[in-house]
Design an enzyme around this catalytic site. Structure first.
Site, PDB file in Angstrom:
ATOM      1  N   LYS A  13       0.835  -1.199   0.000  1.00 52.05           N
ATOM      2  CA  LYS A  13       0.000   0.000   0.000  1.00 52.05           C
ATOM      3  C   LYS A  13       0.877   1.260   0.000  1.00 52.05           C
ATOM      4  O   LYS A  13       2.096   1.173   0.209  1.00 52.05           O
ATOM      5  CB  LYS A  13      -0.936  -0.040   1.216  1.00 52.05           C
ATOM      6  CG  LYS A  13      -1.853  -1.285   1.245  1.00 52.05           C
ATOM      7  CD  LYS A  13      -3.012  -1.113   2.229  1.00 52.05           C
ATOM      8  CE  LYS A  13      -3.001  -2.071   3.368  1.00 52.05           C
ATOM      9  NZ  LYS A  13      -4.168  -2.053   4.241  1.00 52.05           N
ATOM     10  N   ARG A 124      -0.038 -14.776   4.588  1.00 50.76           N
ATOM     11  CA  ARG A 124      -0.703 -14.187   5.765  1.00 50.76           C
ATOM     12  C   ARG A 124       0.169 -14.346   7.011  1.00 50.76           C
ATOM     13  O   ARG A 124       0.235 -13.465   7.853  1.00 50.76           O
ATOM     14  CB  ARG A 124      -2.063 -14.856   6.014  1.00 50.76           C
ATOM     15  CG  ARG A 124      -3.111 -14.563   4.975  1.00 50.76           C
ATOM     16  CD  ARG A 124      -3.652 -13.164   5.021  1.00 50.76           C
ATOM     17  NE  ARG A 124      -4.530 -12.898   6.137  1.00 50.76           N
ATOM     18  CZ  ARG A 124      -5.343 -11.850   6.206  1.00 50.76           C
ATOM     19  NH1 ARG A 124      -5.400 -10.956   5.218  1.00 50.76           N
ATOM     20  NH2 ARG A 124      -6.092 -11.639   7.256  1.00 50.76           N
ATOM     21  N   THR A 130      -3.507  -8.108  11.488  1.00 54.66           N
ATOM     22  CA  THR A 130      -3.977  -6.843  10.889  1.00 54.66           C
ATOM     23  C   THR A 130      -3.469  -5.619  11.651  1.00 54.66           C
ATOM     24  O   THR A 130      -3.079  -4.612  11.049  1.00 54.66           O
ATOM     25  CB  THR A 130      -5.526  -6.806  10.909  1.00 54.66           C
ATOM     26  OG1 THR A 130      -6.012  -7.967  10.222  1.00 54.66           O
ATOM     27  CG2 THR A 130      -6.063  -5.563  10.265  1.00 54.66           C
ATOM     28  N   ARG A 141       4.446  -6.826   9.369  1.00 57.38           N
ATOM     29  CA  ARG A 141       3.766  -5.734  10.081  1.00 57.38           C
ATOM     30  C   ARG A 141       4.377  -5.522  11.471  1.00 57.38           C
ATOM     31  O   ARG A 141       4.527  -4.398  11.933  1.00 57.38           O
ATOM     32  CB  ARG A 141       2.275  -6.038  10.175  1.00 57.38           C
ATOM     33  CG  ARG A 141       1.557  -5.891   8.830  1.00 57.38           C
ATOM     34  CD  ARG A 141       0.174  -6.476   8.886  1.00 57.38           C
ATOM     35  NE  ARG A 141      -0.628  -6.171   7.703  1.00 57.38           N
ATOM     36  CZ  ARG A 141      -1.781  -6.752   7.436  1.00 57.38           C
ATOM     37  NH1 ARG A 141      -2.273  -7.665   8.256  1.00 57.38           N
ATOM     38  NH2 ARG A 141      -2.456  -6.427   6.355  1.00 57.38           N
ATOM     39  N   ASN A 161      -0.834  -0.507   7.852  1.00 58.80           N
ATOM     40  CA  ASN A 161      -0.223  -1.817   8.094  1.00 58.80           C
ATOM     41  C   ASN A 161       0.494  -2.337   6.865  1.00 58.80           C
ATOM     42  O   ASN A 161       0.685  -3.530   6.682  1.00 58.80           O
ATOM     43  CB  ASN A 161      -1.250  -2.813   8.638  1.00 58.80           C
ATOM     44  CG  ASN A 161      -2.422  -2.996   7.697  1.00 58.80           C
ATOM     45  OD1 ASN A 161      -2.403  -2.508   6.576  1.00 58.80           O
ATOM     46  ND2 ASN A 161      -3.431  -3.714   8.146  1.00 58.80           N
ATOM     47  N   HIS A 164      -1.729  -5.388   1.860  1.00 61.91           N
ATOM     48  CA  HIS A 164      -2.926  -6.229   1.824  1.00 61.91           C
ATOM     49  C   HIS A 164      -2.507  -7.601   1.326  1.00 61.91           C
ATOM     50  O   HIS A 164      -1.682  -7.705   0.424  1.00 61.91           O
ATOM     51  CB  HIS A 164      -3.964  -5.648   0.851  1.00 61.91           C
ATOM     52  CG  HIS A 164      -5.029  -6.639   0.506  1.00 61.91           C
ATOM     53  ND1 HIS A 164      -6.100  -6.889   1.327  1.00 61.91           N
ATOM     54  CD2 HIS A 164      -5.144  -7.507  -0.544  1.00 61.91           C
ATOM     55  CE1 HIS A 164      -6.842  -7.846   0.797  1.00 61.91           C
ATOM     56  NE2 HIS A 164      -6.282  -8.241  -0.341  1.00 61.91           N
TER      57      HIS A 164
HETATM   58  P1  ADP Z   1      -6.480  -7.599   6.758  1.00 63.75           P
HETATM   59  O1  ADP Z   1      -5.878  -6.502   5.908  1.00 63.75           O
HETATM   60  O2  ADP Z   1      -5.474  -8.117   7.760  1.00 63.75           O
HETATM   61  O3  ADP Z   1      -7.120  -8.703   5.961  1.00 63.75           O
HETATM   62  P2  ADP Z   1      -9.170  -6.551   7.345  1.00 63.75           P
HETATM   63  O4  ADP Z   1      -9.692  -7.167   6.083  1.00 63.75           O
HETATM   64  O5  ADP Z   1      -9.919  -6.791   8.612  1.00 63.75           O
HETATM   65  O6  ADP Z   1      -7.638  -6.942   7.627  1.00 63.75           O
HETATM   66  O7  ADP Z   1      -9.102  -4.987   7.155  1.00 63.75           O
HETATM   67  C1  ADP Z   1      -8.715  -4.426   5.935  1.00 63.75           C
HETATM   68  C2  ADP Z   1      -7.857  -3.217   6.204  1.00 63.75           C
HETATM   69  O8  ADP Z   1      -8.630  -2.239   6.880  1.00 63.75           O
HETATM   70  C3  ADP Z   1      -6.665  -3.460   7.124  1.00 63.75           C
HETATM   71  O9  ADP Z   1      -5.548  -3.959   6.429  1.00 63.75           O
HETATM   72  C4  ADP Z   1      -6.425  -2.071   7.703  1.00 63.75           C
HETATM   73  O10 ADP Z   1      -5.616  -1.270   6.844  1.00 63.75           O
HETATM   74  C5  ADP Z   1      -7.806  -1.476   7.751  1.00 63.75           C
HETATM   75  N1  ADP Z   1      -8.432  -1.561   9.055  1.00 63.75           N
HETATM   76  C6  ADP Z   1      -8.923  -2.650   9.661  1.00 63.75           C
HETATM   77  N2  ADP Z   1      -9.435  -2.332  10.866  1.00 63.75           N
HETATM   78  C7  ADP Z   1      -9.267  -1.005  11.006  1.00 63.75           C
HETATM   79  C8  ADP Z   1      -9.555  -0.050  12.019  1.00 63.75           C
HETATM   80  N3  ADP Z   1     -10.123  -0.367  13.150  1.00 63.75           N
HETATM   81  N4  ADP Z   1      -9.244   1.226  11.808  1.00 63.75           N
HETATM   82  C9  ADP Z   1      -8.666   1.610  10.683  1.00 63.75           C
HETATM   83  N5  ADP Z   1      -8.327   0.768   9.705  1.00 63.75           N
HETATM   84  C10 ADP Z   1      -8.630  -0.511   9.846  1.00 63.75           C
END
Ligand code: ADP
Length: 197
Positions: A13, A124, A130, A141, A161, A164
């Site tokens: 990202k 992953r 996350t 991360r 983070n 994706h």
């Molecule tokens: P992942 O990327 O680990 O699969 P999710 O699909 O739950 O996680 O979330 C997608 C993205 O949304 C995360 O990578 C993160 O950048 C963002 N995100 C998730 N939860 C939050 C939050 N509480 N506040 C802000 N951004 C969030």
């Protein structure tokens, strides 16, 4: 024997790009033995971002909302300070989705397809939780960020983070097709594949 070879989508990202750690991240996938079969450095359109973060996918929106609710409860923080009177999982998820679309279109990203046995799970695992605050040392991360939902939501922005990665095999199939056409995906052999036969 059934094949366990999978393809998975990884997006570095804009926060990873601007920090100049693309090479560091790519090298972690290479050293575990995964194979990059497609990659492009690009500016994402609003249209593609909307498809990647679909507002209609209830489990994705509510999943983000629920993770956030849990994180606030763990930290003893008040959701209504950051989210007003809309603190149900779906409303929080929709706030975050909008921030995500803004973030992923804010600067270039490096998007890749990685292939290998158990590629989805492996990526992953290397990525980590996350929430960087919770991701273990040694994960991407965990090593490169300390961001949390409390910091992010206070700033009305998504968690930085860095990347994706597709969450499961079904999501990976959908995402690889969304970002790449079949003729952009290459075929070759890495030496590890010969060694692991
Ligand atoms: P992942 O990327 O680990 O699969 P999710 O699909 O739950 O996680 O979330 C997608 C993205 O949304 C995360 O990578 C993160 O950048 C963002 N995100 C998730 N939860 C939050 C939050 N509480 N506040 C802000 N951004 C969030």
């Amino acid at each position: 024997m059934q094949s366990s070879t999978e393809q998975t989508l990884v997006i570095l990202k804009p926060d990873a790009v601007s920090r100049g750690i693309m090479g560091e991240i790519v090298s972690r996938f290479e050293r575990v033995g995964l194979k990059m079969v497609a990659g492009k450095f690009m500016q994402v359109s609003r249209e593609l971002a909307d498809k990647h973060y679909p507002a209609s996918r209830k489990e994705f929106i509510e999943g983000m909302g629920n993770k956030t609710r849990e994180n606030y409860a763990d930290l003893g923080l008040d959701l209504s300070i950051d989210f007003g009177d809309k603190t149900d999982a779906h409303s929080i998820g929709m706030f975050i989705r909008e921030w995500l679309v803004e973030m992923i279109t804010s600067g270039p990203v490096f998007v890749m397809v990685w292939e290998g046995p158990h590629a989805v799970e492996l990526v992953r695992k290397l990525c980590g939780h996350t929430l960087p605050l919770k991701s273990a040392p040694g994960t991407i991360r965990g090593d490169y960020s300390y961001d949390s939902s409390a910091l992010a939501n206070f700033g009305k922005r998504p968690i930085k983070n860095l990347m994706h990665a597709s969450g499961n095999v079904e999501e990976a199939v959908f995402e690889v097709k969304l970002w790449f056409s079949a003729d952009e995906i290459t075929t070759y052999t890495r030496v590890q594949e010969v060694a692991m036969k």
